[in-house]
Every structure is written in structure tokens, then in C-alpha cells.
Scaffold this motif. Structure first.
Motif, short mmCIF file in Angstrom:
data_model
loop_
_atom_site.label_atom_id
_atom_site.label_comp_id
_atom_site.label_asym_id
_atom_site.label_seq_id
_atom_site.Cartn_x
_atom_site.Cartn_y
_atom_site.Cartn_z
N ILE A 217 38.60 28.03 42.94
CA ILE A 217 39.00 29.39 42.91
C ILE A 217 40.03 29.95 44.33
O ILE A 217 39.61 29.44 45.41
N LEU A 304 32.47 36.30 44.13
CA LEU A 304 33.68 37.42 43.76
C LEU A 304 33.17 38.63 44.54
O LEU A 304 34.05 39.39 45.02
N GLU A 308 35.30 40.53 47.26
CA GLU A 308 35.59 42.05 47.03
C GLU A 308 35.14 42.77 48.20
O GLU A 308 35.89 43.73 48.70
N ALA A 314 40.20 41.51 43.12
CA ALA A 314 39.72 40.56 42.25
C ALA A 314 40.66 39.94 40.98
O ALA A 314 40.50 38.83 40.87
N ASP A 315 41.58 40.86 40.68
CA ASP A 315 42.39 40.43 39.67
C ASP A 315 43.58 39.58 40.02
O ASP A 315 44.27 38.98 39.17
N ALA A 316 43.95 39.56 41.35
CA ALA A 316 44.95 38.65 41.84
C ALA A 316 44.35 37.25 42.12
O ALA A 316 44.90 36.59 43.01
N THR A 317 42.99 37.33 42.03
CA THR A 317 42.44 35.47 42.33
C THR A 317 42.88 34.49 41.49
O THR A 317 43.30 35.02 40.15
N TRP A 318 42.94 33.29 41.73
CA TRP A 318 43.21 32.33 40.72
C TRP A 318 41.92 31.61 40.57
O TRP A 318 41.26 30.89 41.56
N ARG B 186 51.04 33.55 34.59
CA ARG B 186 49.99 33.80 35.53
C ARG B 186 48.72 33.00 35.54
O ARG B 186 48.64 32.32 34.53
N LYS B 188 44.59 32.48 35.71
CA LYS B 188 43.49 33.07 35.45
C LYS B 188 42.94 33.76 36.51
O LYS B 188 42.88 33.02 37.59
N SER B 189 42.24 34.77 36.23
CA SER B 189 41.64 35.66 37.53
C SER B 189 40.13 35.20 37.75
O SER B 189 39.59 34.94 36.21
N LYS B 193 38.10 35.16 34.05
CA LYS B 193 37.52 33.75 33.48
C LYS B 193 35.76 34.07 33.31
O LYS B 193 35.52 33.62 32.35
#
Lengths: 477, 262
Positions: A217, A304, A308, A314-318, B186, B188-189, B193
Motif C-alpha cells: 500500500i 487506512l 485518514e 483514502a481514494d488516492a492510496t495505491w 489508475r 486500486k485504492s 480494494k
């Protein structure tokens, strides 16, 4: 010297005078032995001509450990066979290999083993072309060291040849050699010994069962204090769910991210990763290993929440899972080190003499925030560019000074000594993941304790009294 | 705007072992992932949804474990996944695969746009997209390298045809196969996930389809049969030369000149 085995250094062999540190040395001759007998022949010839020997593996070191300072280069890249695999009665998976096997080939060979379970060798210094012999010589750690520890933990036995051509089989942890050499566990001298005490001709590696679940992550932070706060929480977090553990936690500053982004279009392993947002001031990569998907997922959920609370979008995490996908994020992290090395390579063409100005520092007992601020302020005050990345656990950072000219390079050398002094009380004893070699020797000698230095000198005197092996590494001989 | 994307779960690595009866790759024990050519197709659908609203769904055909590829798409932001999974579908070639997917898409709703990747890394035919369009009697454009504009009733795109780039305007419903270069997909966030694992995948079996004659699907509905899969034999070996810099440069120049590259 024998014609087919030993070659004089000419144009063709110039690249063997340097490694990834970009320090350039000199030598009279080079050989590429394919077996122990050939090594023995080379040693005898070198002894006869009064030459010392510098041992080389994949030339991926960043401390100049394999850079010769005259004499002969013993390049072990042709000793690259996996020789046997067995499972002991105690359930140990043991793989015997020659020292020139690269980590990439090792991984491939392990996949082909006739084992009922998927296995792996945990040391992962992220450079796949590094050789097992080199990893052992530096006692490397790598990305997942916080969970698995250093390389020597996964080496069961080594076979070492001395300057008389005599080989000794050493079971690691066995103290039976004490009477003969006065050294309690001689394997500890060779593992991390940077080739200064003999040449390792064979290694028996301990393989582990692969974790069933691996998640990687990336968390991106719009300001550095948020990244530091997340790092602190990670370090203090003790309620790990059963069945899942953090295997890696890596920090990367914006300068490092920019260098990676610049190289990305031409780096096949990462070119299909999306661009990191320009708003990201820092990134933290966390890898979770576990036996159970639910436990790993639960851990990820907790991370997460923690992220946060540190203002991560959160949506910009990989987030990826499985070895194949995780490898992409590891490649991204690996490009950090590679980018710093390539920067040095490029600038050294204009200013010969410039070599790597990277550090391998533990700042134990200090916060990541204070360490990064200290390094950045110090670099800025001295007009130097610096990129910082490294392992969060133990504040084991790899700041790399990026000089624009020779004057900055020399200034950088001084500054690194200051940083080393500030890092902790006994840095020389702790910061040897990349080796000391020749590049980091000055820093090492300026910080190592008297006791440790004496111990190394005594070991050298006992095992290599003629100063035959890898002269110039770690200590002045 | 309602978009459907066709995706496939493929082996990440394969040593080419095949079922001698069915002529298909043996997938047991292989690490699998979503076909890399499908990732830009999913990305295209998500970007269109972000611009125009609506939904972006995925369709896949395969065994039940292929639901993992759909969960990958969920983690990227896809709304609903449909998995066409039935013993009757196995062993399908391009003809039967495209027919099955077309039947599934038709039964699931009225889509304005269907997007496919350029090809898969296992079958490698690059023909399924065009064949679906044919079954659904809708226009098709392959090799799409850019979406130029979008209107409520049509889409204008750039298409690469051999040596030229053409601009094409297509009315909905239509099907496009996108080139890998169209977008970098993109990641996966983490919340995506985590949520993906809990989200259900709609399973479509033979009985759910409008045409449920098993003869039209799988091996029975296929027009071709794979005889053998094997890695190509290496017949040409490049020599390795160890030369000094000046000789190496001369040698490289000679090779380039001989091959008329310079």
C-alpha cells in the motif's frame, strides 16, 4: 599467469573497475573462475606475483566494496549454479548455491524447486542483479528486514577459501572454530565481512515458506508533518492482528518521488504506474505479510483509519496484493536508490571523481520528523540538494546528497561526517546494510567505537595476516 | 451514459501447458490477474463515467475464480461485475467467446458503449471485440488511441489504422477496442480494494441467457480447435561479442549498415 583464466585489464574490462557507487579503482588483471579449482589456481598465481585480490559479484554495491585498489579482480559471476536442495529432519529448507547466483536467478530457481510449498529467501536488498555472495558479504537487509531480519539469519553454512587455497565448511552459529582462530563464530566474520577474510565459494541458504497473503500500500501525504505523524503511529502500533505483520514501511520525500517520476517513462518495471500527484509532499509504502487474507485485510483497514487521521485522501492510496502486483510497488521503491545512483553516474561524467554520497544511518531514539528536518536543514544551509528515503522502523534512512559539481561533492563529504556523528552513539556497529567498502570508510572510522575497530583489526590479523583479501575495505591495513 | 467493459482473467506466467483434449491452457495453480490490455479499457470507462455520469460495468467469461478479476475492476471503481460462468462455456474459441459475451451483455441491459482491450495475453487473437460488435449488430472501431469528444448520442475518437490515424465519430450503441496507450490505468485504492472483497459478482449461467442452446457455446459452439500450444523454437542466436570500445562501435555500425538501418 595462465592465459585462459587470467586476463590483463584492458579497455574491455574497464567496467570492472567500478560498481554502482561510481568509485573507480585500478587493477592489473581479472579472472572469471567457474569453480573452486579455478579460484585456487587464481589465488596461487596472485600470491606468486605478490598481488592482492578484490572479490567481485554483481558490481551492484554502493559502497565500493568490490572496487579494486590494485592487484587482481576475482569476479565470481560465472559461479552461478544452484547445486542442491534438501529438507532437513527439523523441517529446514536448505538450498546450496554458488556465490555468483543473482537474486533474480535465485528467485527463478526457487520457483522451479520440487518443493510441496512455495518458498523464498527473505533477504531482499531490492537490486535483482545483486549476487547471493555479495548479499552475504554485506550481510544485507533490504525492504522487509523489519520482519525478517538480515541476510545472515538465512544462511545455514558457507564454504570459504583462504589465501592458501584451503577451503573450510562453516556452519553458521557453530562455535567450534574458536580453539583454532580465537574467533567465537567465524561465520559472523565472513557474513558482513565484505570479502576481507577469504572468498566464499558456496553458500547454503535457509528458505522460508512464502506468506500466503502479501499486500502493498502506498499512502501519499500533502504535507511532510502528516507523513511523520503516520510513521510515528506505525512505529508505536502494537496491536497487530493475529496472522498479519508489517514487513516493510518505507518513507520517501518529494525530491525522491520527482527523481523516480523523471525516470519512469524509461523504466519498464514502473512505466505503467500512474503519476504521483504533484500535491504529494511525501509517500509511505507499507507491506503486510500474513497467512490469512481476512487478517491482512483487517490490518489494512486499521492502517487506512490511521492514515485518514493523518489527512491521507483514502481514494488516492495505491493498494495491490499478490507477489506479481506487489513487485511493481517494490520496483517503484527500488527506483529511488537507482535514481540517486544514476544522478551520480551522470554528474561524474562531467566531474570525474564524484562518487556516491549516500548514507546508511540509523537514528535510533529520534523521531522521523526531527531526523528529516535535521538533514534537510543541514543540506540547505550548505547549498546542497538531498533526497531522502529509507526504512521507517529504526529510522534507518538513506539520505543521498546530489552534488552539482566537485565543490559541492567535497562539501557533501564533510556534511555526511556531521550527519554520521549526529545519527547515534555507535553508528558504525549498526549501519552496514550496504557495506562500508571504501566510499563509507571515512564515515565509519570517524564513528566506530574503539572496541569494535580493534575487534575487526584483530580478526583481519588472524584470518588474513598478509592483507591479501579486498584491501581498502572498511579499515586501513 | 451506460458503459460495459469486457475483461478477462489470464495467467500472469505460463509455461504453455495445455489440455490435450480441449486445446486450452491449463490454468490450475497458475497465478492469475486481469489481462493487462483490459486495464486501459476499464480506465476509459471510468473516465467517461466521471465526465458524463452513468455507470461502468464489467463482463467476463470464465470459471468462478475469474470473479477475482472482476474484484480487481471493483477496486478501481467499477459499479457492477457480471461473470458468465457455466461448464457449457468452457473450451470456447473467439466465435463462441464473443457470442457468450454478447448474449450476457444483451441480457444485462442496454449499453451505450462497450469497450474491449486490444487483445488478451493468453489467446492473443485481438478479435473478440469486433466479433461481439458483429453479434450485437453495432458499429465497431479497433485500435482506439484517444477519445476526442463525447456527446449524449455519439462519441468521437482517434483510431490507428496501420500507418494512419483517423478520426471517427460513432453513434451509440457502439463497441470500441482501445489501444494500451490510450491511458495509464489508475491504481486500486485501499478503500476500493477492501470494499471489492465484500461486493457481490453477478453470475450468469447458460440458463440465464436468451439463447440457452449449449451447442452455441464452449467447445461445441467453436469454429476452431487448438491443436497444440508450444513456445516458438529459437532458431537464430545472436552472437555475443566482447570487444574494446572502438571495435564495438565499428561492429555496431557495420550491423546497422548491413541491415540498412542507417
Amino acid at each position: 599467469m595462465g592465459r585462459s583464466l587470467i586476463f590483463p585489464i584492458d579497455d574491455k574490462y574497464q567496467s570492472y573497475l567500478s560498481d554502482e557507487s561510481h568509485l573507480t579503482g585500478f587493477a592489473d588483471s581479472i579472472s572469471f573462475p567457474g569453480n573452486e579449482e579455478e579460484i585456487r589456481t587464481v589465488i596461487a598465481q596472485a600470491r606468486k606475483s605478490g598481488q592482492s585480490i578484490t572479490i567481485q559479484g554483481g558490481k551492484t554495491g554502493i559502497a565500493g566494496g568490490a572496487v579494486p585498489q590494485g592487484g587482481h579482480i576475482l569476479n565470481l559471476s560465472n559461479m552461478n549454479q544452484v547445486t542442491s536442495f534438501r529438507t532437513t529432519e527439523e523441517g529446514l529448507f536448505l538450498l546450496t548455491v554458488e556465490p555468483g547466483v543473482t537474486l533474480l536467478d535465485l528467485t527463478r530457481e526457487i520457483k522451479k524447486l520440487d518443493a510441496k510449498e512455495e518458498l523464498f529467501w527473505p533477504p531482499d536488498p531490492t537490486e535483482p542483479s545483486a549476487t547471493v555472495g555479495g548479499v552475504a558479504a554485506c550481510n544485507s537487509r533490504g525492504l522487509t528486514a523489519s520482519l525478517y531480519g538480515d541476510a545472515k539469519k538465512y544462511i545455514y553454512a558457507v564454504r570459504v577459501m583462504d589465501a592458501d587455497g584451503k577451503t573450510t565448511e562453516i556452519i553458521c552459529g557453530n562455535q567450534s572454530g574458536k580453539a583454532q582462530s580465537g574467533i567465537a563464530d567465524v561465520s559472523k566474520v565472513h557474513l558482513g565481512g565484505e570479502g576481507m577474510f577469504g572468498v566464499i565459494t558456496e553458500l547454503t541458504l535457509i528458505l522460508l515458506r512464502k506468506p500466503r497473503e502479501i499486500w502493498g500500500i502506498c499512502f501519499f501525504f500533502s504535507c511532510e508533518p502528516d507523513a511523520f505523524s503516520f510513521a510515528e503511529r506505525l512505529v508505536l502500533y502494537v496491536e497487530e492482528p493475529l496472522g498479519a505483520k508489517i514487513a516493510a514501511a518505507e518513507y520517501m520525500d518529494r525530491m525522491t518521488i520527482d527523481m523516480i517520476e523523471e525516470r519512469k517513462p524509461n523504466t519498464s518495471s514502473i512505466k505503467e504506474l500512474p503519476d504521483v500527484s504533484p500535491d504529494a509532499a511525501a509517500m509511505i509504502y507499507v507491506e503486510i505479510h500474513g497467512a490469512d487474507e481476512a487478517a491482512v485485510e483487517k490490518y489494512a483497514e486499521e492502517l487506512l483509519e490511521m492514515a485518514e487521521a493523518c489527512h491521507v485522501a483514502a481514494d488516492a492510496t495505491w493498494a495491490v496484493s499478490g507477489e506479481y502486483e506487489v513487485e511493481k510497488l517494490r520496483a517503484f521503491r527500488h527506483t529511488a536508490a537507482e535514481s540517486a545512483n544514476l544522478y551520480i553516474e551522470k554528474i561524474s561524467h562531467t566531474y570525474p571523481g564524484i562518487c556516491k554520497l549516500g548514507m546508511d544511518m540509523n537514528f535510533n531514539g529520534q523521531s522521523l520528523a526531527s531526523v528529516v528536518s535535521y538533514i534537510k536543514e543541514s543540506a540547505e544551509k550548505n547549498g546542497l540538494k538531498v533526497c531522502i528515503f529509507g526504512h521507517i522502523f529504526g529510522n534507518h534512512l538513506h539520505p543521498n546528497i546530489l552534488p552539482d559539481n566537485l565543490e559541492q561533492f567535497h562539501k557533501g563529504q564533510e556534511i555526511i561526517l556531521e550527519w554520521a556523528a549526529a545519527s547515534n552513539k555507535n553508528p558504525g556497529e549498526q549501519n552496514r546494510e550496504h557495506g562500508i567498502g571504501k566510499v563509507k570508510k571515512q564515515v565509519f572510522l570517524s564513528t566506530v567505537t574503539e572496541g569494535t575497530l580493534q575487534q575487526i583489526e584483530q580478526q583481519k590479523k588472524t584470518l588474513d595476516p598478509r592483507g591479501f583479501w579486498n584491501p581498502g575495505n572498511m579499515i586501513d591495513t | 451514459m451506460k458503459t460495459a467493459v469486457c475483461i478477462k482473467q489470464v495467467p500472469v506466467f505460463s509455461d504453455g501447458k495445455m489440455d490435450p483434449e480441449k486445446g486450452v491452457i491449463l490454468r490450475d495453480g497458475l497465478v492469475s490477474a486481469m489481462n493487462v490490455y483490459d486495464l486501459p479499457a476499464v480506465e476509459t470507462a471510468l473516465r467517461l463515467r466521471e465526465e458524463a455520469g452513468g455507470t461502468a460495468d464489467v463482463f467476463s467469461m470464465g470459471p468462478l475464480q475469474a470473479a477475482d478479476a472482476i474484484r480487481e475492476a471493483y477496486a478501481m471503481g467499477i459499479d457492477q461485475g457480471y461473470l458468465l460462468s457455466d461448464h457449457a462455456f468452457s473450451g470456447a474459441d473467439v466465435l463462441a467467446t464473443s457470442y457468450t459475451l454478447a448474449q450476457g451483455i444483451k441480457g444485462a441491459g442496454k449499453y451505450d458503449l462497450i469497450i474491449c482491450g486490444r487483445q488478451t495475453t493468453d489467446g492473443d487473437t485481438g478479435q473478440v471485440g469486433a466479433a461481439i460488435a458483429q453479434w450485437l449488430h453495432i458499429p465497431y472501431a479497433g485500435g482506439v488511441t484517444a477519445i476526442i469528444s463525447r456527446k449524449p448520442d455519439s462519441i468521437t475518437l482517434q483510431q490507428r489504422l496501420d500507418d494512419e490515424q483517423v478520426t471517427v465519430k460513432m453513434s451509440y450503441p457502439c463497441l470500441i477496442a482501445v489501444d494500451r496507450s490510450i491511458y495509464i490505468s489508475r491504481m486500486k485504492s485501499l478503500p476500493g480494494k477492501i470494499a471489492a472483497r465484500k461486493k457481490g459478482v453477478a453470475i450468469i449461467t447458460l440458463q440465464d441467457l436468451e439463447d440457452h442452446d449449449p451447442q452455441h457455446y464452449g467447445l461445441s459452439g467453436s469454429a476452431t480447435k487448438v491443436e497444440k500450444i508450444y513456445p516458438p523454437e529459437r532458431t537464430h542466436k545472436e552472437p555475443i561479442m566482447c570487444l574494446n570500445t572502438a571495435d564495438a562501435v565499428n561492429e555496431i555500425m557495420k550491423i546497422l549498415e548491413n541491415s540498412k538501418a542507417v
